[in-house]
Write an enzyme that holds these catalytic residues in place. Structure first.
Site, PDB file in Angstrom:
ATOM      1  N   ASP A 171      10.764 -23.386   1.335  1.00 33.73           N
ATOM      2  CA  ASP A 171      11.980 -21.798   1.121  1.00 33.73           C
ATOM      3  C   ASP A 171      13.141 -22.057   1.522  1.00 33.73           C
ATOM      4  OD1 ASP A 171      12.846 -19.416   0.925  1.00 33.73           O
ATOM      5  OD2 ASP A 171      10.734 -18.625   2.027  1.00 33.73           O
ATOM      6  N   HIS A 174      10.997 -14.308   5.278  1.00 37.91           N
ATOM      7  CA  HIS A 174      11.056 -15.119   4.877  1.00 37.91           C
ATOM      8  C   HIS A 174      11.495 -16.205   6.541  1.00 37.91           C
ATOM      9  CE1 HIS A 174      11.704 -15.566   0.309  1.00 37.91           C
ATOM     10  NE2 HIS A 174      12.016 -14.239   0.760  1.00 37.91           N
TER      11      HIS A 174
END
Lengths: 600, 600
Positions: A234, A407
């Protein structure tokens, strides 16, 4: 030079044995699966990311070995600024059209739209293969598919961190719990004939997540120790220095704010940020407030998560709209959608006095508890202005730590790489510059530069295992089609670039339709040309300009006296060019000019 | 309830004596000006902010006493998201239409577009009153007016921190040097019959500004000590906690980055950030690099500032485009416009291979040295993606401290209020929520809540001095017209809300023109209705939909058999409604439907 090819145009004969085509879910360590006997040309693992390498959204990755495929995620992307009227974009699956029977399973990492949004549109087309996802994700997907209507009944098998799946002959899959802003998030471990691959999904490092088990970093390290060929990870926050904040510390921060507030507390957040919602329920309990939920997606998600035990609260804490007026303000928390300024969501409806029961008033505090998605800044400013005008106080994440991103940031990303120690590394989920930033981090932690693969959507990555057991990875120059598939109303993929270009032109300077009625016999105009303009100038205040344009058209027709169809086309072009130039010289605007010649 | 009135509709007879109408610039402490003998109703100072209270931009403030007016700033605002095609917005000066002769002077605080951009459009209309501004500001304004063409020759008097102006009988004006991101920025001190007012202009607190004298805070304190009635102060960063960074520390940060770089350095910044540009010239000198300037506004501004000695560099450091190829990469710095992703600016042209001599290559480093203006985030992401693809490294302010804002943050704003100790406080220059945040800071430093005036554009604020010398300020409910005046091409104010609404509708779902030609005698259609659509569906792929629409139109005409003009209107409405509904049911899109009935 990258070669693009359309799988449709190169349709190959498909050879699929009956046992191949069926889905087999065997246990991870089930015996009897032997991998051998392939011609070298087939002895390759292909990795193709269909979406998520050039944008944030429409995540979808294909893993292919021999004639078997597994897919991770099937998301949607919100439209770019230059795509007016488009609802969203889904991955282009042309490449899979003649490979439906190869698909052994679709695994969904978590329940956010950029990972599940393509499912209703695509699963039918892909032959409805079996799906695997967490319990909460399954609840959200089922709800979405139900609303959509035109999707076949999905075959969903729920998974958790103990799941071990055998998909087809070649793929053994495990789920690795990770933390994010919604519970039931998994990274996917894929054991393939060429080596082990980890697809991170969306993740953050959170040692004290809210209402979610922390990722088992020790196990992550063990997997890394056993040898990982490739990590796909990611990149959403790869350009942000430092460490991501833990979700629980946001809760603490919120608690400090709540302590001081006497009026109603209104929280804007994403319906999908269920970890945040759990924390708000806990705080409501602590401060003796009750919770009112607003927005359909918020109610749906809370329902789903509560039913399966992923949100823990006493149902009596929930208060319905009609009961709100009976409660004192300091007993109320309202949680709603619309923190991005979305036009039809709860917060916007309240501010525009379009909500049936809730209006803002002095004493209210509105907390924007989500980061701003690029492109929404102006809408949010407008929303905050209106709220403040209506007497509410506004708190957003610029002013206080009331939002933790979901994130991993740079140091978190490095930790993950250090634990997994992959031989090859591939940044995913981000704009290209984010992927590059992530690639640089990989270099910093010692991954060999030639084993860091920064790819584009659709680019084919191959891993080949030689006879001596050595595996080599290769970023090929081949690319499958990954054009935007735009969804607009009921239409999927029917809004072409031409349609979009026209929308942009008309948005910029409007358009003008010029209708010349012509006597078929004489080639002369009958009466005055009709002129309709929209979005160009206000016609009632520009009579002279319109009159001059009419005269120009009459003169063009008179000069050319069109009698044949070819004449018509010539005259139409002449009108388009001459009138376009005339209007530009008069106004410095370039409306779309649409000439119509009618012969009678 | 706020009463809006148009000064145009309430035109009063104007009584202006010849001596009044003339402009008198006397020295601050010139003798002979006596203020007395007004009826109480006239004995009021009005403050009206025409722009800058509901947005960032189009700053313009009117101070009016008896029949004298002075104006501070005359800016432009960039359009909102829902104003497609609009170039920019300027202040509405209808209120001044019948008061031209009252205007004793226009003072410009500094040379940024949101403070000067309205000048070319408005000065002619306002009777070209005298103007007062710093030397650099004057250079930039003259250049802009020259390019614009249609503006009268301006009467500009240059001012500095020693200037003392007597404007009309009632206004004595001084300039107070402040720091910002461009040199020659002034706060304006206005001595009026009711008390002293300070208009802050744009400012930051910078103890070590680059190439600019620091604000004399000691003098600020002295002015405060002498008694200030009202402070109008910059709210741009009022929602940001802490202190703004000094411009010189940015230079240091840049220096650290420069040290490590071996390739070309390309800097994107605003042409108006001249303090930044100065620092870059200093760094070029230090690191033995030469500077290439890109973008017309960048070249213009550097020229102007260099000529008057505000930018200090050896002209030989400048390198022209054609010489670039002869220099080694580690000797080159390119400074250009376009850091906001503007489509026609330098950086975008380079990335799109539209620049005549510069292309990106591996080894280049692009530094985005400006903050992101809300609304530009997506364009900038796209720009960064392309740069990285072309081999360049990208550094932006998220990754490093390479941008200092030009505006005071919360602690700075408090300092200014503590030093000036105004009786009344009025936040200006910001969205409403920013004004409110600034108002809260004012409360925190002890300004009385009822003396904090949060106004809207056009709202009239009055200060009245009673016979006993006491002054009372009042935020009235009267409001002058401050509607958007939109500039689109050559048109100023001619794009109405109707035109904008049409642009938005067409951008969303396109439009469809339906032309029915009808026999005037029988009322029947001749041939098939013509259909033109743009931005709706791609017609070639939707023949069936178009054919069905045609049939629908024919049936409507047949059923109603229009012969009179009233019939025509009925049929047109019927077509608009029925076809609109039909198309929505088929596509879930709502194109604009434009029916045309032609009788022959």
């Amino acid at each position: 030079m990258i070669t693009k090819y359309k799988s449709r145009n190169r349709r190959q004969p498909m050879v699929v044995s009956k046992t191949d085509a069926g889905l087999s879910h065997k246990c991870f360590d089930a015996p009897g699966v032997k991998i051998s006997g392939f011609a070298p040309s087939e002895n390759k693992l292909k990795v193709i990311v269909l979406g998520g390498l050039e944008e944030v959204g429409r995540n979808m990755t294909v893993f292919e070995y021999d004639k078997e495929i597994i897919i991770v995620d099937m998301g949607l992307q919100f439209p770019e600024e230059d795509m007016p009227g488009i609802d969203y974009i889904i991955p282009n699956v042309d490449y899979l059209d003649d490979k439906k029977d190869w698909i052994k399973g679709v695994i969904i990492t978590h329940g956010h739209y950029d990972h599940i949004g393509g499912i209703p549109h695509l699963m039918g087309r892909l032959g409805n293969p079996n799906m695997f996802m967490g319990k909460l994700t399954a609840g959200i997907v089922r709800k979405r598919v139900e609303e959509f209507g035109k999707c076949p009944k999905l075959n969903i098998q729920e998974i958790n961190e103990d799941s071990k799946l055998q998909l087809g002959k070649f793929f053994r899959v495990e789920a690795l719990r990770v933390n994010h802003s919604i519970p039931d998030c998994f990274a996917i471990i894929i054991h393939t004939p060429v080596g082990t691959i980890i697809h991170s999904g969306d993740f953050k490092i959170d040692y004290s997540p809210v209402n979610d088990k922390p990722a088992d970093l020790n196990w992550v390290a063990q997997i890394g120790g056993a040898g990982v060929l490739l990590l796909l990870s990611d990149s959403t926050d790869a350009t942000h220095v430092g460490y991501q904040i833990s979700e629980s510390s946001i809760g603490d921060e919120m608690g400090k704010i709540f302590e001081k507030l006497e009026g109603r507390i209104i929280i804007g957040t994403f319906a999908s940020q269920l970890s945040r919602v759990q924390k708000l329920f806990d705080l409501a309990e602590k401060f003796g407030r009750r919770i009112n939920l607003q927005g359909r997606s918020m109610n749906d998600n809370v329902d789903i998560a509560h039913q399966i035990g992923y949100l823990k609260f006493n149902p009596r804490i929930i208060v319905e709209d009609h009961e709100l007026s009976r409660l004192p303000d300091n007993k109320i928390i309202i949680i709603g959608t619309g923190a991005q300024g979305e036009s039809s969501a709860f917060l916007t409806r309240v501010v525009n006095n379009e909500h049936r029961s809730i209006n803002l008033k002095t004493g209210d505090t509105v907390i924007f508890s989500s980061s701003v998605i690029p492109g929404n800044e102006r809408s949010i400013q407008t929303l905050m202005d209106s709220m403040v005008r209506q007497g509410a106080k506004v708190i957003n994440y610029e002013m206080m730590d009331v939002h933790a991103g979901g994130h991993a940031k740079q140091e978190d990303l490095k930790l993950m790489m250090r634990l997994i120690k992959p031989e090859y590394f591939m940044p995913i989920e981000g704009n290209h510059y984010m992927l590059r930033a992530h690639a640089e981090l990989a270099e910093q932690v010692g991954i060999a530069k030639n084993k860091i693969l920064v790819a584009d959507n659709g680019q084919i990555i191959e891993f080949y295992k030689a006879a001596n057991g050595e595996v080599s990875g290769n970023l090929t120059k081949d690319k499958v089609l990954t054009d935007y598939v735009m969804v607009d109303g009921l239409g999927v993929g029917d809004v072409s670039n031409i349609v979009l270009r026209d929308r942009r032109v008309m948005a910029e300077d409007g358009m003008i339709v010029i209708i010349a009625t012509i006597d078929a016999k004489t080639g002369n105009t009958i009466g005055n040309p009709d002129i309709i303009s929209r979005g160009f100038v206000y016609m009632k205040e520009n009579k002279e300009l319109i009159q001059k344009t009419r005269m120009k058209v009459k003169r063009i027709v008179k000069d050319h006296n069109p009698r044949t169809p070819a004449d018509n086309d010539y005259v139409k072009n002449k009108i388009r060019n001459d009138v376009g130039q005339f209007l530009f010289s008069q106004t410095k605007r370039r409306p779309m000019v649409l000439p119509v010649v009618i012969k009678v």
